[in-house]
Motif scaffolding. Sequence first.
Motif, short mmCIF file in Angstrom:
data_model
loop_
_atom_site.label_atom_id
_atom_site.label_comp_id
_atom_site.label_asym_id
_atom_site.label_seq_id
_atom_site.Cartn_x
_atom_site.Cartn_y
_atom_site.Cartn_z
N ASP A 1 0.81 -1.21 0.00
CA ASP A 1 0.00 0.00 0.00
C ASP A 1 0.84 1.26 0.00
OD1 ASP A 1 1.02 -0.39 2.49
OD2 ASP A 1 -0.86 -0.04 3.59
N SER A 2 2.16 1.11 -0.17
CA SER A 2 3.03 2.28 -0.21
C SER A 2 3.21 2.73 -1.66
CB SER A 2 4.40 1.95 0.41
OG SER A 2 5.08 0.98 -0.36
N ASP A 3 3.89 3.85 -1.82
CA ASP A 3 4.12 4.39 -3.17
C ASP A 3 5.28 3.69 -3.87
OD1 ASP A 3 2.08 6.19 -2.79
OD2 ASP A 3 3.42 7.76 -2.00
N PHE A 4 6.03 2.88 -3.17
CA PHE A 4 7.22 2.25 -3.76
C PHE A 4 7.13 0.73 -3.63
CE2 PHE A 4 8.40 6.43 -2.07
CZ PHE A 4 8.86 7.05 -3.22
N TYR A 5 5.95 0.19 -3.87
CA TYR A 5 5.80 -1.26 -3.74
C TYR A 5 6.50 -1.97 -4.90
CZ TYR A 5 2.03 -0.80 -7.19
OH TYR A 5 1.30 -0.53 -8.32
N TRP A 6 6.84 -3.23 -4.66
CA TRP A 6 7.55 -4.04 -5.65
C TRP A 6 6.57 -4.72 -6.60
CZ3 TRP A 6 11.48 -6.95 -2.03
CH2 TRP A 6 12.63 -6.16 -1.88
N CYS B 1 5.27 -8.49 -8.22
CA CYS B 1 5.04 -9.81 -7.62
C CYS B 1 6.30 -10.66 -7.68
CB CYS B 1 3.89 -10.51 -8.35
SG CYS B 1 2.28 -9.74 -8.12
N ALA B 2 7.06 -10.55 -8.77
CA ALA B 2 8.28 -11.34 -8.90
C ALA B 2 9.30 -10.97 -7.83
CB ALA B 2 8.87 -11.15 -10.29
N ALA B 3 9.36 -9.68 -7.46
CA ALA B 3 10.32 -9.26 -6.42
C ALA B 3 9.93 -9.83 -5.07
CB ALA B 3 10.38 -7.73 -6.37
N TYR B 4 8.63 -9.79 -4.74
CA TYR B 4 8.19 -10.39 -3.48
C TYR B 4 8.43 -11.89 -3.46
CZ TYR B 4 5.88 -5.99 -2.23
OH TYR B 4 5.63 -4.68 -1.89
N ASP B 5 8.24 -12.55 -4.61
CA ASP B 5 8.52 -13.98 -4.68
C ASP B 5 10.00 -14.27 -4.45
OD1 ASP B 5 5.95 -14.89 -5.13
OD2 ASP B 5 6.08 -14.64 -7.29
N LEU B 6 10.86 -13.42 -5.00
CA LEU B 6 12.30 -13.66 -4.88
C LEU B 6 12.76 -13.62 -3.42
CD1 LEU B 6 15.13 -14.02 -6.06
CD2 LEU B 6 15.20 -11.54 -6.46
N VAL B 7 12.20 -12.72 -2.63
CA VAL B 7 12.62 -12.62 -1.22
C VAL B 7 11.82 -13.54 -0.31
CG1 VAL B 7 13.39 -10.25 -1.56
CG2 VAL B 7 11.08 -10.69 -0.73
N GLY B 8 10.93 -14.36 -0.89
CA GLY B 8 10.19 -15.32 -0.09
C GLY B 8 8.93 -14.78 0.56
N ARG B 9 8.43 -13.64 0.10
CA ARG B 9 7.19 -13.08 0.65
C ARG B 9 6.05 -13.34 -0.34
NH1 ARG B 9 7.35 -9.98 5.20
NH2 ARG B 9 5.11 -10.42 5.06
N ASN B 10 5.71 -14.61 -0.49
CA ASN B 10 4.64 -14.99 -1.41
C ASN B 10 3.29 -14.49 -0.95
OD1 ASN B 10 6.75 -17.36 -0.99
ND2 ASN B 10 6.26 -17.24 -3.16
N ASP B 11 3.15 -14.26 0.37
CA ASP B 11 1.88 -13.74 0.86
C ASP B 11 1.62 -12.34 0.31
OD1 ASP B 11 4.14 -12.91 2.25
OD2 ASP B 11 3.03 -12.53 4.10
N LEU B 12 2.65 -11.49 0.30
CA LEU B 12 2.48 -10.15 -0.24
C LEU B 12 2.32 -10.19 -1.76
CD1 LEU B 12 5.10 -8.14 1.87
CD2 LEU B 12 2.62 -8.29 2.19
N ALA B 13 3.00 -11.13 -2.42
CA ALA B 13 2.87 -11.25 -3.87
C ALA B 13 1.45 -11.60 -4.26
CB ALA B 13 3.85 -12.30 -4.40
N GLU B 14 0.83 -12.50 -3.53
CA GLU B 14 -0.54 -12.89 -3.86
C GLU B 14 -1.52 -11.76 -3.53
OE1 GLU B 14 -3.46 -16.75 -3.34
OE2 GLU B 14 -1.48 -16.70 -2.39
N LEU B 15 -1.30 -11.06 -2.43
CA LEU B 15 -2.16 -9.92 -2.11
C LEU B 15 -2.06 -8.83 -3.18
CD1 LEU B 15 -1.64 -9.52 1.75
CD2 LEU B 15 -3.72 -10.28 0.57
N ALA C 1 -1.18 -9.28 -6.34
CA ALA C 1 -1.79 -9.76 -7.57
C ALA C 1 -3.30 -9.67 -7.51
CB ALA C 1 -1.35 -11.21 -7.83
N GLN C 2 -3.88 -10.00 -6.36
CA GLN C 2 -5.32 -9.89 -6.20
C GLN C 2 -5.78 -8.43 -6.29
OE1 GLN C 2 -6.15 -11.82 -2.50
NE2 GLN C 2 -5.82 -13.89 -3.31
N SER C 3 -4.97 -7.54 -5.74
CA SER C 3 -5.32 -6.12 -5.79
C SER C 3 -5.26 -5.59 -7.22
CB SER C 3 -4.37 -5.32 -4.90
OG SER C 3 -4.60 -3.93 -5.02
N LEU C 4 -4.21 -5.97 -7.95
CA LEU C 4 -4.09 -5.53 -9.34
C LEU C 4 -5.18 -6.14 -10.21
CD1 LEU C 4 -0.21 -5.76 -9.83
CD2 LEU C 4 -1.59 -3.71 -9.43
#
Length: 304
Positions: A58-63, A65-79, A81-84
């Motif tokens: 929810d910030s102005d500098f979010y990554w 989905c691939a970047a969140y996947d790379l660091v192991g934060r799949n929960d944020l990647a899925e959130l 993707a659902q938002s987009l």
Amino acid sequence: LLAKSTSPQHLRDRQIVMSMLDEGVYHHIQLQEELPMSISLILLEVIRRCRVDPPQIDSDFYWSCAAYDLVGRNDLAELLAQSLSADKKDSESSFSYEGSDSQGGEATPEDPDKDGLAALEDFSSMIFPDDNRIKEATRLLRSSRPLFLRVPRAVELTDHEYERSKQDKLLLLCRRSIATPLGRAMLTLGTHRMLSSDQLLIPDIVLAGRVPPANGTLALDMSSCPPNFRIWPEFHNGVAAGLRLPEASSDGGKIITRTWIKFNKPASQSTSNNSTNQTPPSYAHGGFLMALGFTGHLGAVKTS
């Protein structure tokens, strides 16, 4: 916490993560297998720090989905993707995290090896962060990357003898690699979620080695192998890919239709003889059809 997120070290870490994506690194396993340990350890530590405090979606500098996947934060990647997907629901270019970008047989950042092991490893790391058994199992069962080949050279060996010894060692490693589809089928059984427009990708079986320190690729000399060296491994590889599908008794029965099975048939190739279209035998596709029979989907090809 704000000071931590905006510190120079943290900003550099995030820039390094984006640089790794630009270089085609979508999973931390690539760092361990493709780079020297002295470099991969530094990059893995960068990933660990970003996993603890990644950019919020929810910030102005979010990554991405691939970047969140790379660091192991799949929960944020899925959130994300659902938002987009919700924001672009009426657009043809909407992104779906569980959808497929694999038309044409290309690997995706979420599954660079096309075998389903990366997603399984990511989800297990979120549920069992201190248990590395799934991670080790996926490393052993992956067949789509060059094998790590380290052969010490004795002083008395000539160049020809040393190359021969590398080929002998590579043959032993490849014999182990062509047996991995059997274990991969058990590990990924029924784990693939897909849409009716998705194509099921069959992973590659790479018969090549990666020789340190330059990480050059050495292909296996097939002249010393029997003619059917790849036939049964390719067949078992197709079976392992097909067994990733859900059973027909579940939701998979609504997705796996006669049209979908024909869509996953290998494309015919034009030959120079009389300009006829002939399809070369695909042992992997034969194994895939066998897996459809195991899961109860082959009945969809019946005509009423």
